[in-house]
Design an enzyme around this catalytic site. Structure first.
Site, PDB file in Angstrom:
ATOM      1  N   ASP A  84       0.987  -2.936  12.612  1.00 31.96           N
ATOM      2  CA  ASP A  84       1.247  -3.388  11.240  1.00 31.96           C
ATOM      3  C   ASP A  84       1.492  -4.898  11.258  1.00 31.96           C
ATOM      4  O   ASP A  84       2.507  -5.368  11.791  1.00 31.96           O
ATOM      5  CB  ASP A  84       2.476  -2.643  10.693  1.00 31.96           C
ATOM      6  CG  ASP A  84       2.734  -2.974   9.230  1.00 31.96           C
ATOM      7  OD1 ASP A  84       2.767  -4.176   8.881  1.00 31.96           O
ATOM      8  OD2 ASP A  84       2.910  -2.037   8.436  1.00 31.96           O
ATOM      9  N   ASP A 139       4.897  -6.069   9.688  1.00 31.73           N
ATOM     10  CA  ASP A 139       6.058  -5.752  10.533  1.00 31.73           C
ATOM     11  C   ASP A 139       6.077  -6.615  11.795  1.00 31.73           C
ATOM     12  O   ASP A 139       7.139  -7.084  12.219  1.00 31.73           O
ATOM     13  CB  ASP A 139       6.022  -4.268  10.935  1.00 31.73           C
ATOM     14  CG  ASP A 139       6.472  -3.366   9.786  1.00 31.73           C
ATOM     15  OD1 ASP A 139       7.126  -3.869   8.854  1.00 31.73           O
ATOM     16  OD2 ASP A 139       6.150  -2.165   9.835  1.00 31.73           O
ATOM     17  N   THR A 194      -0.719   7.614  -0.865  1.00 28.70           N
ATOM     18  CA  THR A 194      -2.053   7.575  -1.505  1.00 28.70           C
ATOM     19  C   THR A 194      -2.955   6.506  -0.886  1.00 28.70           C
ATOM     20  O   THR A 194      -4.164   6.523  -1.100  1.00 28.70           O
ATOM     21  CB  THR A 194      -1.926   7.246  -3.002  1.00 28.70           C
ATOM     22  OG1 THR A 194      -1.362   5.918  -3.114  1.00 28.70           O
ATOM     23  CG2 THR A 194      -1.019   8.228  -3.707  1.00 28.70           C
ATOM     24  N   ARG A 221       0.856  -1.179   0.000  1.00 26.40           N
ATOM     25  CA  ARG A 221       0.000   0.000   0.000  1.00 26.40           C
ATOM     26  C   ARG A 221       0.896   1.235   0.000  1.00 26.40           C
ATOM     27  O   ARG A 221       1.717   1.387   0.902  1.00 26.40           O
ATOM     28  CB  ARG A 221      -0.869  -0.064   1.266  1.00 26.40           C
ATOM     29  CG  ARG A 221      -2.098   0.745   1.189  1.00 26.40           C
ATOM     30  CD  ARG A 221      -2.971   0.402   2.357  1.00 26.40           C
ATOM     31  NE  ARG A 221      -2.394   0.824   3.625  1.00 26.40           N
ATOM     32  CZ  ARG A 221      -3.119   1.138   4.689  1.00 26.40           C
ATOM     33  NH1 ARG A 221      -4.429   1.066   4.622  1.00 26.40           N
ATOM     34  NH2 ARG A 221      -2.553   1.499   5.799  1.00 26.40           N
TER      35      ARG A 221
HETATM   36  C1  PRP Z   1      -1.178  -4.070   4.668  1.00 23.49           C
HETATM   37  C2  PRP Z   1      -2.056  -5.289   4.914  1.00 23.49           C
HETATM   38  C3  PRP Z   1      -2.904  -5.355   3.686  1.00 23.49           C
HETATM   39  C4  PRP Z   1      -3.082  -3.910   3.336  1.00 23.49           C
HETATM   40  C5  PRP Z   1      -4.433  -3.481   3.834  1.00 23.49           C
HETATM   41  O1  PRP Z   1      -0.118  -4.410   3.851  1.00 23.49           O
HETATM   42  O2  PRP Z   1      -1.355  -6.464   5.149  1.00 23.49           O
HETATM   43  O3  PRP Z   1      -2.294  -6.064   2.620  1.00 23.49           O
HETATM   44  O4  PRP Z   1      -2.050  -3.170   4.014  1.00 23.49           O
HETATM   45  O5  PRP Z   1      -4.691  -2.194   3.476  1.00 23.49           O
HETATM   46  P1  PRP Z   1      -5.845  -1.771   2.483  1.00 23.49           P
HETATM   47  O6  PRP Z   1      -7.072  -2.540   2.853  1.00 23.49           O
HETATM   48  O7  PRP Z   1      -5.981  -0.305   2.769  1.00 23.49           O
HETATM   49  O8  PRP Z   1      -5.378  -2.042   1.081  1.00 23.49           O
HETATM   50  P2  PRP Z   1       1.143  -3.441   3.637  1.00 23.49           P
HETATM   51  O9  PRP Z   1       0.921  -2.497   2.504  1.00 23.49           O
HETATM   52  O10 PRP Z   1       1.512  -2.815   4.950  1.00 23.49           O
HETATM   53  O11 PRP Z   1       2.254  -4.433   3.134  1.00 23.49           O
HETATM   54  P3  PRP Z   1       3.018  -5.582   3.940  1.00 23.49           P
HETATM   55  O12 PRP Z   1       2.019  -6.680   4.202  1.00 23.49           O
HETATM   56  O13 PRP Z   1       4.076  -5.976   2.974  1.00 23.49           O
HETATM   57  O14 PRP Z   1       3.551  -4.996   5.213  1.00 23.49           O
END
Ligand code: PRP
Length: 208
Positions: free
Chosen positions: A199, A202, A107, A103
């Site tokens: 997170d 993480d 944005t 994400r």
């Molecule tokens: C997080 C989570 C989802 C997403 C959810 O991933 O694991 O995939 O954000 O957000 P959304 O519903 O607003 O799209 P992240 O982008 O932090 O990546 P990661 O899992 O690699 O840490």
């Protein structure tokens, strides 16, 4: 809310409480993600199709059933990875097809960086695995990909969902059931689920 299934199970609620705690270390966090994923799978697969068979016990033939569906797991990288082992405990033959999305922090839109799906679908039902349904952007983008791939039956299996993400899913893909451990209160200004658990990527991978 139609097609949204928060878990009614006390074991899920108990484990979720420990998962949320800021004191839970990455090893315990990973174990809990795996265990909750297994419990969620039990709930999300309750309508899988079966066919009748006969099995021979040591004493006599007995009626039985066999799963008829070919199940695919689609963990959204990274955080969905930790759910795979839990689902495999119940569905050991499930294929796993990874989708890489992150994400964009500014944005909040999903950015695709990995997708090696073969041309033709190889499964009849897919379970999308991601602990977090925040804005819903990642889940919606993954369903778009799976629909283009040609899978007819898609389910989302997560742990925490925000009302904003659920609404987005229901606008874009209302027929996809959403299985969650719990529906949380809201998203904050950074797009984090509140009260949430931080997170999930993480916390599993020790990168926070
Ligand atoms: C997080 C989570 C989802 C997403 C959810 O991933 O694991 O995939 O954000 O957000 P959304 O519903 O607003 O799209 P992240 O982008 O932090 O990546 P990661 O899992 O690699 O840490």
């Amino acid at each position: 809310m139609k097609n949204v299934f928060p878990s009614p199970h006390p074991l899920v609620a108990h484990k979720l409480g420990i998962l949320r705690s800021a004191d839970t270390d990455p090893q315990s966090f990973r174990e809990l993600v795996r265990e909750i994923a297994a419990l969620m799978t039990y709930e999300a697969t309750a309508d899988l199709m079966t066919k009748s068979i006969t099995v021979n016990t040591p004493l006599a033939p007995a009626p039985g059933v066999e799963l008829q569906e070919n199940i695919g797991l689609v963990p959204i990288l990274r955080a969905g990875l930790g759910m795979v082992e839990g689902v495999w405990e119940l569905v050991p033959n499930a294929q796993v097809w990874h989708i890489g999305l992150y994400r964009d922090e500014r944005t909040l839109k999903p950015v695709e960086y990995y997708n090696k799906l073969p041309v033709e679908p190889t499964v009849s039902v897919t379970l999308i695995l991601d602990p977090m349904l925040a804005t819903g952007g990642s889940a919606v983008a993954t369903i778009d990909i799976l629909k283009r791939w040609g899978v007819k039956k898609i389910k989302f299996v997560g742990i925490l969902g925000a009302p904003e993400g659920i609404q987005q899913m229901q606008e874009k893909h209302p027929e996809v059931p959403i299985h969650l451990a719990v529906i949380d209160d809201h998203l904050n200004e950074n797009g984090f689920i509140v009260p949430g658990l931080g997170d999930a990527g993480d916390r599993q991978f020790g990168t926070g």
